[in-house]
Design a protein around this motif. Structure first.
Motif, PDB file in Angstrom:
ATOM      1  N   ARG A 131       0.931  -1.078   0.181  1.00 18.60           N
ATOM      2  CA  ARG A 131       0.004  -0.113   0.037  1.00 18.60           C
ATOM      3  C   ARG A 131       1.021   1.156  -0.090  1.00 18.60           C
ATOM      4  O   ARG A 131       0.484   2.082  -0.678  1.00 18.60           O
ATOM      5  CB  ARG A 131      -0.847   0.081   1.117  1.00 18.60           C
ATOM      6  CG  ARG A 131      -1.740   1.135   1.422  1.00 18.60           C
ATOM      7  CD  ARG A 131      -2.500   1.156   2.739  1.00 18.60           C
ATOM      8  NE  ARG A 131      -1.633   1.478   3.907  1.00 18.60           N
ATOM      9  CZ  ARG A 131      -1.639   2.647   4.507  1.00 18.60           C
ATOM     10  NH1 ARG A 131      -2.286   3.555   3.949  1.00 18.60           N
ATOM     11  NH2 ARG A 131      -0.770   2.988   5.479  1.00 18.60           N
ATOM     12  N   ILE A 132       1.880   1.275   0.725  1.00 13.99           N
ATOM     13  CA  ILE A 132       2.631   2.550   0.764  1.00 13.99           C
ATOM     14  C   ILE A 132       3.684   2.677  -0.483  1.00 13.99           C
ATOM     15  O   ILE A 132       3.859   3.892  -0.848  1.00 13.99           O
ATOM     16  CB  ILE A 132       3.568   2.456   2.270  1.00 13.99           C
ATOM     17  CG1 ILE A 132       2.686   2.457   3.496  1.00 13.99           C
ATOM     18  CG2 ILE A 132       4.680   3.516   2.127  1.00 13.99           C
ATOM     19  CD1 ILE A 132       3.770   2.191   4.657  1.00 13.99           C
ATOM     20  N   ALA A 133       3.979   1.542  -0.903  1.00 14.63           N
ATOM     21  CA  ALA A 133       4.968   1.605  -2.272  1.00 14.63           C
ATOM     22  C   ALA A 133       4.050   2.093  -3.232  1.00 14.63           C
ATOM     23  O   ALA A 133       4.326   2.977  -3.980  1.00 14.63           O
ATOM     24  CB  ALA A 133       5.374  -0.042  -2.402  1.00 14.63           C
ATOM     25  N   VAL A 134       2.870   1.773  -3.355  1.00 18.69           N
ATOM     26  CA  VAL A 134       1.850   2.107  -4.510  1.00 18.69           C
ATOM     27  C   VAL A 134       1.437   3.518  -4.229  1.00 18.69           C
ATOM     28  O   VAL A 134       1.388   4.251  -5.029  1.00 18.69           O
ATOM     29  CB  VAL A 134       0.473   1.046  -4.558  1.00 18.69           C
ATOM     30  CG1 VAL A 134      -0.367   1.707  -5.691  1.00 18.69           C
ATOM     31  CG2 VAL A 134       1.141  -0.235  -5.196  1.00 18.69           C
ATOM     32  N   LEU A 135       1.017   3.675  -3.005  1.00 24.59           N
ATOM     33  CA  LEU A 135       0.696   5.228  -2.480  1.00 24.59           C
ATOM     34  C   LEU A 135       1.861   6.162  -3.034  1.00 24.59           C
ATOM     35  O   LEU A 135       1.618   7.066  -3.624  1.00 24.59           O
ATOM     36  CB  LEU A 135       0.377   5.200  -1.314  1.00 24.59           C
ATOM     37  CG  LEU A 135       0.000   6.659  -0.580  1.00 24.59           C
ATOM     38  CD1 LEU A 135      -1.319   7.134  -1.139  1.00 24.59           C
ATOM     39  CD2 LEU A 135       0.012   6.341   0.952  1.00 24.59           C
ATOM     40  N   SER A 136       3.035   5.765  -2.716  1.00 23.94           N
ATOM     41  CA  SER A 136       4.254   6.848  -2.916  1.00 23.94           C
ATOM     42  C   SER A 136       4.242   6.870  -4.552  1.00 23.94           C
ATOM     43  O   SER A 136       4.568   8.108  -4.753  1.00 23.94           O
ATOM     44  CB  SER A 136       5.389   6.344  -2.486  1.00 23.94           C
ATOM     45  OG  SER A 136       5.239   6.055  -0.952  1.00 23.94           O
TER      46      SER A 136
END
Length: 183
Positions: A131-136
């Motif tokens: 989630r954090i990777a895609v969000l970034s």
């Protein structure tokens, strides 16, 4: 009064187990956080940042993380642009506590309960890193959509996953599943 207690016993037992587990796990987690200075990042948040960087590097992304010297967060840079701040709330521990509390409140056999909590918590952790990777990446390409991406889409994603895990737990492994299968 005894009649109502007997009638609502399963619901009251659920609430008691849920809130006791939630309070205990939250207090333990707060004690853990208190062991870090105000401007020091806890190791779980650091691990989430490191794992996010590793995941993004698998896709040949130009990613860097940097601990802020005066605050307790980690900056994430994508293509040399500061796109995200990873704080304690990003490590999904509070979501995992909520998940575990619900599973305990509908507990089944101890072995299954503990196994499901561990495997479910690992799933939530891994999906949170994703989630954090895609969000970034999305924040890099669509910075004007920050409020929708960060505030709506990704909370729905992580809580949606937890909800699906709860449904699986209730229908397949909890005592409720066994009681309804027999009737």
């Amino acid at each position: 009064m005894k009649k109502y207690f007997t009638l609502y016993r399963p619901f009251l037992l659920f609430l008691t187990k849920f809130f006791l587990t939630y309070i205990i796990l939250t207090l333990v987690y707060q004690k853990f956080l208190e062991s870090f200075d105000n401007n020091k990042v806890d190791f779980v948040t650091q691990l989430v940042a490191d794992n996010t960087k590793q995941l993004m590097n698998l896709f040949d992304a130009d990613v860097a993380i940097e601990k802020d010297k005066s605050e307790s967060y980690i900056r994430l840079f994508y293509n040399q642009q500061y796109v995200a701040r990873i704080i304690e709330g990003c490590n999904a521990i509070s979501v995992i506590i909520l998940f575990a509390s619900f599973v305990v409140s509908f507990s089944g056999r101890l072995k299954y309960t503990l196994s499901f909590i561990v495997l479910g918590s690992l799933s939530v952790y891994v999906l949170n890193v994703v989630r954090i990777a895609v969000l970034s990446a999305l924040l890099y390409f669509f910075p004007s959509q920050n409020s929708i991406i960060h505030g709506v889409v990704f909370p729905l994603f992580i809580y949606g996953v937890v909800f699906v895990l709860w449904i699986i737990w209730i229908r397949k492994f909890s005592l409720y599943a066994k009681n309804t299968a027999e009737t």
